[in-house]
Design an enzyme around this catalytic site. Structure first.
Site, PDB file in Angstrom:
ATOM      1  CB  THR A  33      44.127  33.796  34.611  1.00  0.00           C
ATOM      2  OG1 THR A  33      43.922  32.469  34.448  1.00  0.00           O
ATOM      3  CG2 THR A  33      44.468  34.077  35.784  1.00  0.00           C
TER       4      THR A  33
ATOM      5  CE  LYS B 196      45.732  30.172  35.928  1.00  0.00           C
ATOM      6  NZ  LYS B 196      45.650  30.343  35.488  1.00  0.00           N
TER       7      LYS B 196
ATOM      8  CE  LYS C  96      46.789  37.609  33.263  1.00  0.00           C
ATOM      9  NZ  LYS C  96      45.466  36.931  32.740  1.00  0.00           N
TER      10      LYS C  96
END
Lengths: 291, 291
Positions: A97, A172, A240
């Site tokens: 990611t 995502k 994050k």
């Protein structure tokens, strides 16, 4: 699609590589900390000492790395990057990611050398990685997506080709925004229940029966109220992901006060020492710092 | 429980009173604007000109009013309040959504005169009121709750005795906090989808299949993206409920940044002229003012 290179054997990557071996692929693994390779070597993987040694002979190279800069280094390091050995026709599948705009750039650079690039981030956590039931959101060319079908089947359950390069990552991150804000709704409801003296089981049953229902409300209030903050998905990692989402929103020119608030909360929670808690640890952080 | 007084014939109250008539209760209605009484009079209700004329002969008096001050006036106005005529043994059922602490006070004052008091706010909206499928969250004595069972059955489906006086209202407000914050999660996800160029149907299906799922995500993104802002539950009323929730959180000594943000957003949205939109109108308000 028989031979797979796999770089990044963390909490997610290690069980994913193991599932590829179980599915019958020939797998070459690399990890910066070499010790993490041993269990996979015992399970039949070849170990490469450098990213550049992973690509030769592989039909696809899978990356499962912590952040954008790690992917950049593994790809393009002048001495050790896989770009030094990648050949036309190979596919690089980035399941990390990372920043969508950077991912699109990486793909553009590789496509100049006729190497295919897919962004294929996952959700479903460590449990999904171990069980081979990850959701995988893929961006990139439909052809490359189709060629990787055996790979998807070994790793996940809900496989979605979302659109062109970067779209898997954007989806995502949007998912993480929705999850994080929904988690705050659950956290504040749980705090109000705890402090109001309401009977928690009754109150939660009522909330779950109506339009307040959510995945977060199903998963976390009992853990919050009983003090179970074991991960699951860690505060540090959600922090994050929200940083990436804030950056994406900025790129799109959007002001999202909910996302901004959640990013701040997770930033503060990590700074206050709660980074290794599961995300439900937002509850005890807020009980302490937003009393 | 045969004879019911009913005060407050708004969007919710009028169909609720109609359902009581249909269920065979003798109903006496009152509304500040007398015109609203006509349809119920035609359906068989007696009309009272003043709140004080509603109580005599009633087993229970139901209130369905906009806010705390309205309930205070209907109860305790020196000339016209129902407290001037209430007698020992009668039950007042307040189905309005008002300040829980004030509600507890009202009940204390009435109990000194042996009048029973239940807070019984509802969720399920106008549709639930018309269909007789409201969820009803009741605070107060179990005896009074049980005596009102025929009333609950005529008006709702999920009937929950939550706890002592004020607990029905606290749960209702907690529900609104969870709903509003969950709505913001859906709003920001929908904005990101719209601006990212993702295919909305695919993206929403993916979000709904995972832990981002929620009641708000089921109900509203298509309406937001297609520009359907018809109410449903109005921004103006959510703004009011969130004001009550902010006040409750303050009373409990809790700092809830998510609630505070949502209260501000709904306040701004109403000030910007979106008060009569359904709550999904948060989307077009934020598209305009948080561009």
């Amino acid at each position: 699609m028989k031979r797979i290179g796999f770089i990044g054997l963390g909490v997610m990557g290690a069980p994913m590589a193991a599932n590829l071996l179980k599915a019958g692929f020939k797998v070459t693994v690399h990890n910066r900390t070499r010790g993490k390779c041993a269990p996979l070597e015992n399970a039949g993987a070849r170990v490469a000492d450098s990213p550049r040694d992973v690509a030769p002979g592989a039909d696809a190279v899978v990356l499962m790395l912590p952040d954008t800069e790690d992917v950049n280094t593994v790809l393009f390091d002048q001495d050790h990057g896989i770009a030094t050995t990648l050949e036309a026709g190979q596919v690089v599948v980035d399941m990390s990611t990372i920043d969508p705009a950077s991912s699109v750039e990486f793909g553009r650079t590789l496509s100049a050398r006729e190497v295919h690039w897919l962004d294929a981030p996952v959700s479903g956590g460590q449990k999904g990685a171990v069980d081979g039931t990850l959701s995988i959101m893929v961006g990139g060319s439909p052809d490359a997506f189709d060629r990787c079908r055996p790979l998807w089947e070994a790793l996940g359950k809900n496989i979605l080709h979302v659109g062109p390069s970067g779209h898997g990552l954007m989806l995502k991150l949007i998912n993480q925004v929705a999850v994080a804000e929904s988690l705050l709704a659950t956290t504040e409801a749980a705090r109000l229940i705890a402090h109001s003296g309401l009977q928690a089981d009754k109150a939660l049953a009522a909330l779950r029966a109506g339009t307040a229902r959510s995945g977060m409300l199903d998963l976390y209030p009992e853990k919050m109220l009983q003090g179970d903050f074991a991960p699951g998905f860690r505060i540090r990692l959600m922090h994050k992901d929200l940083r990436l989402a804030v950056n994406m929103a900025r790129t799109l020119g959007l002001s999202l006060p909910g996302l901004q608030l959640l990013y701040t909360c997770f930033q503060e929670a990590e700074a206050a020492g709660f980074g290794e808690d599961g995300t439900q640890g937002l509850y005890r952080f807020m009980e302490k710092h937003y009393a």
